[in-house]
Write a protein that holds these residues in place. Structure first.
Motif, PDB file in Angstrom:
ATOM      1  N   HIS A  93       0.854  -1.164   0.109  1.00  0.00           N
ATOM      2  CA  HIS A  93      -0.061  -0.053  -0.003  1.00  0.00           C
ATOM      3  C   HIS A  93       0.995   1.199   0.138  1.00  0.00           C
ATOM      4  CE1 HIS A  93      -3.832  -2.581   1.827  1.00  0.00           C
ATOM      5  NE2 HIS A  93      -3.306  -2.805   0.404  1.00  0.00           N
ATOM      6  N   LEU A  94       1.799   1.382   0.687  1.00  0.00           N
ATOM      7  CA  LEU A  94       3.078   2.079   0.691  1.00  0.00           C
ATOM      8  C   LEU A  94       3.437   2.452  -0.813  1.00  0.00           C
ATOM      9  CD1 LEU A  94       4.905   1.757   4.103  1.00  0.00           C
ATOM     10  CD2 LEU A  94       2.919   3.220   3.717  1.00  0.00           C
ATOM     11  N   PHE A  95       3.902   1.462  -1.413  1.00  0.00           N
ATOM     12  CA  PHE A  95       4.420   1.486  -2.625  1.00  0.00           C
ATOM     13  C   PHE A  95       3.393   1.978  -3.728  1.00  0.00           C
ATOM     14  CE2 PHE A  95       5.508  -0.279  -6.856  1.00  0.00           C
ATOM     15  CZ  PHE A  95       6.788   0.096  -6.932  1.00  0.00           C
ATOM     16  N   THR A  96       2.220   1.616  -3.592  1.00  0.00           N
ATOM     17  CA  THR A  96       1.242   1.960  -4.476  1.00  0.00           C
ATOM     18  C   THR A  96       1.026   3.648  -4.459  1.00  0.00           C
ATOM     19  OG1 THR A  96       0.272  -0.216  -4.187  1.00  0.00           O
ATOM     20  CG2 THR A  96      -1.185   1.693  -5.132  1.00  0.00           C
ATOM     21  N   VAL A  97       0.965   4.106  -3.058  1.00  0.00           N
ATOM     22  CA  VAL A  97       0.508   5.585  -2.884  1.00  0.00           C
ATOM     23  C   VAL A  97       1.881   6.030  -3.697  1.00  0.00           C
ATOM     24  CG1 VAL A  97       0.376   7.328  -1.263  1.00  0.00           C
ATOM     25  CG2 VAL A  97      -0.980   5.319  -1.025  1.00  0.00           C
ATOM     26  N   GLN A  98       3.082   5.894  -3.096  1.00  0.00           N
ATOM     27  CA  GLN A  98       4.142   6.675  -3.571  1.00  0.00           C
ATOM     28  C   GLN A  98       4.326   6.609  -4.951  1.00  0.00           C
ATOM     29  OE1 GLN A  98       7.331   5.163  -0.947  1.00  0.00           O
ATOM     30  NE2 GLN A  98       7.314   7.121  -0.082  1.00  0.00           N
ATOM     31  N   PHE A  99       3.877   5.450  -5.861  1.00  0.00           N
ATOM     32  CA  PHE A  99       3.806   5.097  -7.177  1.00  0.00           C
ATOM     33  C   PHE A  99       3.268   6.105  -7.824  1.00  0.00           C
ATOM     34  CE2 PHE A  99       2.205   2.974 -11.165  1.00  0.00           C
ATOM     35  CZ  PHE A  99       3.507   2.753 -11.547  1.00  0.00           C
ATOM     36  N   PHE A 100       1.922   6.326  -7.310  1.00  0.00           N
ATOM     37  CA  PHE A 100       0.967   7.182  -8.158  1.00  0.00           C
ATOM     38  C   PHE A 100       1.471   8.567  -7.936  1.00  0.00           C
ATOM     39  CE2 PHE A 100      -1.820   3.468  -8.540  1.00  0.00           C
ATOM     40  CZ  PHE A 100      -2.052   3.520  -9.642  1.00  0.00           C
ATOM     41  N   GLU A 101       1.846   8.861  -6.890  1.00  0.00           N
ATOM     42  CA  GLU A 101       2.639  10.269  -6.562  1.00  0.00           C
ATOM     43  C   GLU A 101       3.688  10.527  -7.328  1.00  0.00           C
ATOM     44  OE1 GLU A 101       4.177  13.084  -2.864  1.00  0.00           O
ATOM     45  OE2 GLU A 101       3.989  10.786  -2.587  1.00  0.00           O
ATOM     46  N   ILE A 102       4.605   9.564  -7.797  1.00  0.00           N
ATOM     47  CA  ILE A 102       5.658   9.664  -8.851  1.00  0.00           C
ATOM     48  C   ILE A 102       5.126   9.907 -10.121  1.00  0.00           C
ATOM     49  CG2 ILE A 102       7.687   8.192  -9.749  1.00  0.00           C
ATOM     50  CD1 ILE A 102       8.138   7.229  -7.034  1.00  0.00           C
ATOM     51  N   LEU A 103       4.038   9.068 -10.401  1.00  0.00           N
ATOM     52  CA  LEU A 103       3.132   9.292 -11.825  1.00  0.00           C
ATOM     53  C   LEU A 103       2.932  10.794 -11.883  1.00  0.00           C
ATOM     54  CD1 LEU A 103       2.308   7.601 -14.311  1.00  0.00           C
ATOM     55  CD2 LEU A 103       0.235   7.256 -12.758  1.00  0.00           C
ATOM     56  N   ALA A 153       1.353  -5.778 -14.471  1.00  0.00           N
ATOM     57  CA  ALA A 153       2.462  -6.694 -14.375  1.00  0.00           C
ATOM     58  C   ALA A 153       3.902  -5.742 -14.058  1.00  0.00           C
ATOM     59  CB  ALA A 153       2.905  -7.340 -15.525  1.00  0.00           C
ATOM     60  N   LEU A 154       4.030  -4.780 -14.953  1.00  0.00           N
ATOM     61  CA  LEU A 154       5.281  -3.938 -14.438  1.00  0.00           C
ATOM     62  C   LEU A 154       5.388  -3.423 -13.173  1.00  0.00           C
ATOM     63  CD1 LEU A 154       5.615  -2.175 -18.029  1.00  0.00           C
ATOM     64  CD2 LEU A 154       7.231  -4.036 -16.948  1.00  0.00           C
ATOM     65  N   PHE A 155       4.109  -3.006 -12.659  1.00  0.00           N
ATOM     66  CA  PHE A 155       3.863  -2.511 -11.364  1.00  0.00           C
ATOM     67  C   PHE A 155       4.364  -3.567 -10.324  1.00  0.00           C
ATOM     68  CE2 PHE A 155       1.119  -2.187  -7.534  1.00  0.00           C
ATOM     69  CZ  PHE A 155       1.351  -1.067  -7.029  1.00  0.00           C
ATOM     70  N   THR A 156       4.008  -4.723 -10.473  1.00  0.00           N
ATOM     71  CA  THR A 156       4.059  -5.782  -9.686  1.00  0.00           C
ATOM     72  C   THR A 156       5.636  -6.200  -9.302  1.00  0.00           C
ATOM     73  OG1 THR A 156       1.840  -6.988 -10.206  1.00  0.00           O
ATOM     74  CG2 THR A 156       3.619  -8.312  -8.996  1.00  0.00           C
ATOM     75  N   LEU A 157       6.287  -6.380 -10.350  1.00  0.00           N
ATOM     76  CA  LEU A 157       7.635  -6.443 -10.627  1.00  0.00           C
ATOM     77  C   LEU A 157       8.623  -5.252  -9.981  1.00  0.00           C
ATOM     78  CD1 LEU A 157       8.126  -7.628 -14.399  1.00  0.00           C
ATOM     79  CD2 LEU A 157       8.383  -8.959 -12.212  1.00  0.00           C
TER      80      LEU A 157
END
Length: 300
Positions: A117-127, A275-279
């Motif tokens: 969940h932490l990775f998901t939130v930061q991922f979309f912030e980077i996006l 798939a790329l997000f999971t990797l």
């Protein structure tokens, strides 16, 4: 932790990020009105100029219906391919700084929340930080294409939705590249090596530009043979495994009103991004586990 509790944590993290973004937007009121007028005025002027240029180009191509379709296909593919390369690099740089060098990530991992969940939130912030420029550049192009081809009102929002799915793929590749550098690269980055790589990239770019200019000088005029030769050299953009080709096909399917084909391309973009997000998450998880083990070993 139950699934309901985990989802509640995810909603809480997302709510905190949204509140922070709202406060940043509210903080714009503290700036000078003249400054805001100049910034947003220039942005609107640039958007209008891009729309005019793209619309003029599409109108010019309408004079040559025999080659218009192929030029559209090559042009769209080249445009999104070039932007994708820049997005991959910018996402990789930002993701490396946020996931593997940022103090906030270390602090967040101490919270009783799931790492994904932490990775998901930061991922979309980077996006959001890295990919807003793609929408800013691509929306005028899509709007001009819709105006020039006389497409309906549903085309533009549908095409923007496809474009939003496409931005997830360079973001996922950037996160994966950052994970590879963090896991396999040296702990300390050698500035001399970076300078050598930059010099190599610059030299390669100069050689490519020189070759293209020499090729251009050999042509007396921009005739049909030169144009078709150029398009033949860019045929690699039509490779069926390129995400830019999926995006291009989806946009043209929307223009034709073929919603089944457009949905198929949207699913292709979405599943590849997932798939790329999971990797990328797997790489971040492994790195943080190793970092935690090193900290425990140093304390012991």
């Amino acid at each position: 932790m139950t699934e309901a509790g985990a989802l509640r944590d995810l909603r809480l993290l997302a709510w905190v990020r949204l509140r922070m973004s709202a406060h940043r937007l509210a903080g714009l009121r503290t700036h000078s009105r003249l400054k805001l007028f100049v910034v947003f005025g220039f942005a609107a002027g640039l958007w209008a100029l891009l729309f005019f240029l793209f619309h003029s180009g599409f109108g010019f191509l309408g004079i040559y219906p025999d080659v218009k379709g192929r030029i559209h296909e090559i042009g769209f593919g080249l445009f999104y391919f070039a932007l994708a390369q820049m997005l991959i690099l910018s996402n990789a740089v930002i993701a490396y700084g946020v996931f593997y060098r940022g103090r906030e990530s270390v602090f967040l991992l101490t919270l009783p929340a799931r790492a994904e969940h932490l990775f998901t939130v930061q991922f979309f912030e980077i996006l959001g930080f890295s990919s807003w420029a793609l929408l800013f550049l691509a929306v005028p192009m899509l709007a001009a294409y819709a105006r020039a081809e006389g497409l309906g009102a549903a085309f533009l929002p549908s095409a923007v939705a496809l474009l939003a799915l496409f931005t997830l793929i360079p973001a996922g590749l950037g996160a994966l590249l950052a994970s590879a550098v963090a896991l396999l690269g040296p702990r300390r980055i050698d500035l001399r090596a970076l300078a050598a790589l930059a010099a190599l990239g610059g030299g390669t770019g100069l050689v490519v530009c020189r070759t293209l200019l020499d090729w251009k000088r050999q042509e007396d005029q921009l005739d049909a043979a030169w144009l078709f030769g150029l398009m033949d050299s860019l045929n690699f953009l039509n490779h069926p495994l390129l995400p830019t080709q999926w995006l291009t096909r989806g946009i043209f399917a929307l223009a034709r009103g073929d919603w089944t084909e457009a949905l198929y391309q949207a699913v292709s973009l979405g599943t590849t991004a997932a798939a790329l997000f999971t990797l990328g998450y797997a790489g971040a998880w492994v790195w943080h586990r190793r970092a935690a083990a090193r900290v425990v070993a140093s304390i012991g």
